[in-house]
Design a protein around this motif. Structure first.
Motif, PDB file in Angstrom:
ATOM      1  N   THR A  15       0.278 -25.784 -12.242  1.00  0.00           N
ATOM      2  CA  THR A  15       0.047 -25.050 -13.487  1.00  0.00           C
ATOM      3  C   THR A  15      -0.681 -25.870 -14.546  1.00  0.00           C
ATOM      4  OG1 THR A  15       2.225 -25.662 -14.343  1.00  0.00           O
ATOM      5  CG2 THR A  15       2.060 -23.579 -13.111  1.00  0.00           C
ATOM      6  N   LYS A  16      -0.553 -27.203 -14.500  1.00  0.00           N
ATOM      7  CA  LYS A  16      -1.102 -28.020 -15.578  1.00  0.00           C
ATOM      8  C   LYS A  16      -2.253 -28.938 -15.155  1.00  0.00           C
ATOM      9  CE  LYS A  16       3.121 -28.122 -18.371  1.00  0.00           C
ATOM     10  NZ  LYS A  16       4.043 -28.970 -19.166  1.00  0.00           N
ATOM     11  N   MET A  17      -2.428 -29.161 -13.852  1.00  0.00           N
ATOM     12  CA  MET A  17      -3.385 -30.176 -13.432  1.00  0.00           C
ATOM     13  C   MET A  17      -4.588 -29.638 -12.660  1.00  0.00           C
ATOM     14  SD  MET A  17      -2.558 -33.116 -14.633  1.00  0.00           S
ATOM     15  CE  MET A  17      -3.418 -34.320 -13.603  1.00  0.00           C
ATOM     16  N   VAL A  18      -4.640 -28.357 -12.380  1.00  0.00           N
ATOM     17  CA  VAL A  18      -5.777 -27.790 -11.646  1.00  0.00           C
ATOM     18  C   VAL A  18      -6.992 -27.684 -12.578  1.00  0.00           C
ATOM     19  CG1 VAL A  18      -6.656 -25.769 -10.425  1.00  0.00           C
ATOM     20  CG2 VAL A  18      -4.313 -26.551 -10.019  1.00  0.00           C
ATOM     21  N   ASP A  19      -8.090 -28.309 -12.171  1.00  0.00           N
ATOM     22  CA  ASP A  19      -9.319 -28.291 -12.961  1.00  0.00           C
ATOM     23  C   ASP A  19     -10.193 -27.142 -12.459  1.00  0.00           C
ATOM     24  OD1 ASP A  19     -11.739 -28.683 -14.209  1.00  0.00           O
ATOM     25  OD2 ASP A  19     -11.853 -30.837 -13.788  1.00  0.00           O
ATOM     26  N   ARG A  20     -10.152 -26.030 -13.161  1.00  0.00           N
ATOM     27  CA  ARG A  20     -10.884 -24.842 -12.723  1.00  0.00           C
ATOM     28  C   ARG A  20     -12.347 -24.864 -13.161  1.00  0.00           C
ATOM     29  NH1 ARG A  20      -7.123 -22.081 -10.297  1.00  0.00           N
ATOM     30  NH2 ARG A  20      -4.970 -22.164 -11.049  1.00  0.00           N
ATOM     31  N   GLU A  21     -12.705 -25.797 -14.018  1.00  0.00           N
ATOM     32  CA  GLU A  21     -14.103 -25.885 -14.453  1.00  0.00           C
ATOM     33  C   GLU A  21     -14.925 -26.784 -13.528  1.00  0.00           C
ATOM     34  OE1 GLU A  21     -16.824 -27.057 -18.374  1.00  0.00           O
ATOM     35  OE2 GLU A  21     -14.617 -27.241 -18.449  1.00  0.00           O
ATOM     36  N   HIS A  22     -14.390 -27.950 -13.200  1.00  0.00           N
ATOM     37  CA  HIS A  22     -15.165 -28.920 -12.427  1.00  0.00           C
ATOM     38  C   HIS A  22     -14.635 -29.115 -11.005  1.00  0.00           C
ATOM     39  CE1 HIS A  22     -17.486 -29.941 -15.949  1.00  0.00           C
ATOM     40  NE2 HIS A  22     -16.378 -30.160 -16.634  1.00  0.00           N
ATOM     41  N   ARG A  32       2.708 -38.247 -23.630  1.00  0.00           N
ATOM     42  CA  ARG A  32       3.100 -37.326 -24.706  1.00  0.00           C
ATOM     43  C   ARG A  32       2.613 -35.901 -24.432  1.00  0.00           C
ATOM     44  NH1 ARG A  32       5.293 -40.331 -28.721  1.00  0.00           N
ATOM     45  NH2 ARG A  32       4.770 -42.554 -28.757  1.00  0.00           N
ATOM     46  N   GLU A  33       2.303 -35.629 -23.157  1.00  0.00           N
ATOM     47  CA  GLU A  33       1.953 -34.286 -22.668  1.00  0.00           C
ATOM     48  C   GLU A  33       0.564 -33.820 -23.098  1.00  0.00           C
ATOM     49  OE1 GLU A  33       4.049 -32.918 -20.522  1.00  0.00           O
ATOM     50  OE2 GLU A  33       5.496 -34.521 -20.887  1.00  0.00           O
ATOM     51  N   VAL A  34      -0.319 -34.760 -23.442  1.00  0.00           N
ATOM     52  CA  VAL A  34      -1.676 -34.390 -23.850  1.00  0.00           C
ATOM     53  C   VAL A  34      -2.599 -34.467 -22.636  1.00  0.00           C
ATOM     54  CG1 VAL A  34      -3.641 -34.949 -25.323  1.00  0.00           C
ATOM     55  CG2 VAL A  34      -1.294 -35.204 -26.201  1.00  0.00           C
ATOM     56  N   LEU A  35      -3.315 -33.374 -22.356  1.00  0.00           N
ATOM     57  CA  LEU A  35      -4.274 -33.343 -21.259  1.00  0.00           C
ATOM     58  C   LEU A  35      -5.555 -34.051 -21.666  1.00  0.00           C
ATOM     59  CD1 LEU A  35      -5.317 -32.221 -18.493  1.00  0.00           C
ATOM     60  CD2 LEU A  35      -6.089 -30.206 -19.771  1.00  0.00           C
ATOM     61  N   TRP A 372      12.986 -32.057 -17.623  1.00  0.00           N
ATOM     62  CA  TRP A 372      13.386 -30.682 -17.288  1.00  0.00           C
ATOM     63  C   TRP A 372      12.665 -29.649 -18.156  1.00  0.00           C
ATOM     64  CZ3 TRP A 372      15.934 -30.184 -12.900  1.00  0.00           C
ATOM     65  CH2 TRP A 372      16.715 -31.238 -12.429  1.00  0.00           C
ATOM     66  N   GLU A 373      12.151 -30.079 -19.297  1.00  0.00           N
ATOM     67  CA  GLU A 373      11.484 -29.139 -20.209  1.00  0.00           C
ATOM     68  C   GLU A 373      10.011 -28.960 -19.876  1.00  0.00           C
ATOM     69  OE1 GLU A 373      10.498 -28.594 -24.993  1.00  0.00           O
ATOM     70  OE2 GLU A 373      11.764 -30.252 -24.297  1.00  0.00           O
ATOM     71  N   ASN A 374       9.285 -30.073 -19.683  1.00  0.00           N
ATOM     72  CA  ASN A 374       7.832 -30.005 -19.500  1.00  0.00           C
ATOM     73  C   ASN A 374       7.388 -30.138 -18.046  1.00  0.00           C
ATOM     74  OD1 ASN A 374       7.104 -29.969 -22.416  1.00  0.00           O
ATOM     75  ND2 ASN A 374       8.094 -31.968 -22.378  1.00  0.00           N
TER      76      ASN A 374
END
Length: 417
Positions: A15-22, A32-35, A372-374
């Motif tokens: 959900t958070k790491m798939v690069d759909r552009e490149h 700190r949860e910043v992509l 457990w949250e992120n």
């Protein structure tokens, strides 16, 4: 464990790491949860993603894991493979262009690990062929025919380079325990894959999701024998060269002639990881003489690693006995390998204390490292219990492999009990 691997680890990466552009997967989410969408994409990270989703599909059978694994395989083959010289690039930029083109045999080992696991899970001949090509790269360009063992790195064109370090944290020596550890691991998996395919005598080729074409696959006995011989050789390197017979720890850095370098270092996480990976290699090789030699070593190395255990079940990273410096951060990967290593001792040797150690560390992981949250696990906690948010949540060295493998190993081993 199944809940953690599916809902905490793999879901995070889907959900958070798939690069759909490149294409492929992003290179970094920080602590700190910043992509960081423009972060470089490392061969190690991408090979480990390939392994994790391939293994998850093989063990759990869910189509979404096959989709993620195929995405990882296609991107890796399409971008990391060096079409001119062979091998794999160390890193790409975020758009998928070669960035660092050096040939680090640690990374090539992980490529074999991921591709062979995809072949195990799907029967994909393309993945198997690339795994075998990369096996040939290591045997051709890394194997030291004078003193035995494998060197660390070369330039893109396989020529010698002065700085062979895996990372800035490593000492610059031509051979290391860490690289050998992550060559024995893929060689074991490749040999197992070939034997399984030979036994099945057929497989399914998966060129795209939803298109499964049954084909006959012939696995030449000569190929199986060649990989088996290399696996047998590297098992011997661990028992005869890397293992310190006085301390039962595994020495970390070596000159070409196996003279130990960089002083008296002990890496407790690598010790416990190596104990079960060496055992797995001997079990998969299937030679009773090799296994009989290995079994007492497995127990000795695991017990030596217990020097790094804390009362709460967690394990510190490493120590330099010459300087007295101790890295007592509690890293995510060390805890994951700590669980599998002690579980392995209980499973094969009936060691009840080892099972208790595995369980204690699992409790530590659940309360102190899992986010457990992120989603995913934090890099580490410091000795005083504070959370490390400086190092990545996902990145060049922070991957879904150690923790997903821990979960999948326990699930598979539990099924066999």
């Amino acid at each position: 464990m199944q809940d953690v691997v599916e809902n905490n680890i793999l879901r995070f990466w889907m959900t958070k790491m798939v690069d759909r552009e490149h294409g492929g997967f992003y290179g970094r989410i920080d602590g700190r949860e910043v992509l960081h969408a423009d972060a470089e994409k490392g061969a190690i990270l991408n090979a480990r993603i390939l392994w994790s989703f391939s293994a998850a599909y093989r063990v759990l059978g869910k189509p979404e894991y096959l989709e993620a694994a195929t995405r990882a395989k296609d991107y890796f083959i399409g971008h990391f493979i060096d079409r001119e010289y062979g091998g794999v690039y160390w890193s790409l930029d975020y758009k998928g262009q070669p960035l660092n083109t050096r040939k680090q045999f640690y990374a090539i080992g992980f490529a074999i690990y991921g591709l062979s696991e995809y072949a195990r899970a799907t029967g994909d001949r393309e993945a198997l062929d690339y795994a075998l090509q990369l096996f040939d790269c290591i045997e051709t360009h890394a194997l030291d025919h004078e003193y035995n063992g494998y060197i660390e790195a070369t330039g893109r064109d396989w020529q010698p380079i002065a700085d062979m370090r895996l990372s800035e944290l490593d000492a610059n020596f031509p051979k290391s325990q860490n690289t050998h550890l992550h060559i024995i691991e893929p060689y074991t998996n490749l040999y197992r894959c070939l034997r399984e395919m030979q036994a099945a005598s057929s497989c399914d080729y998966v060129p795209a999701i939803g298109s499964v074409l049954p084909i006959m696959v012939s696995v030449p006995q000569e190929t199986i024998d060649r990989v088996g011989a290399a696996l047998r050789n590297i098992i011997g390197i661990f028992t005869d060269r890397i293992l310190n017979p006085q301390t039962h720890h595994l020495d970390l850095f070596f000159e070409m002639d196996w003279t130990r370098g960089a002083g008296h270092l002990e890496s407790y996480g690598h010790d416990i990881e190596c104990s079960w990976l060496m055992h797995e290699a001997a079990l998969v090789l299937g030679d009773p003489v090799v296994l009989a030699k290995m079994e007492p070593i497995v127990r000795q190395v695991a017990e030596a690693s217990a020097k790094g255990l804390r009362p709460d079940g967690s394990m510190i990273h490493e120590a330099n006995l010459d300087t007295g410096h101790v890295d007592d951060d509690l890293h995510w990967w060390v805890q994951a390998e700590n669980v599998v290593g002690w579980f392995n001792l209980w499973q094969y040797f009936g060691d009840e204390q080892a099972l208790g150690r595995a369980n204690s560390c699992w409790e530590y992981i659940k309360t102190q490292l899992i986010d457990w949250e992120n989603g995913e696990w934090h890099w580490s906690r410091h000795p005083d219990g504070t959370l490390n948010t400086v190092d990545d949540k996902a990145g060049f060295w922070k991957c879904p492999y150690h923790n997903s493998r821990m979960c999948l190993e326990i699930i598979e081993r539990g099924r066999r009990l």
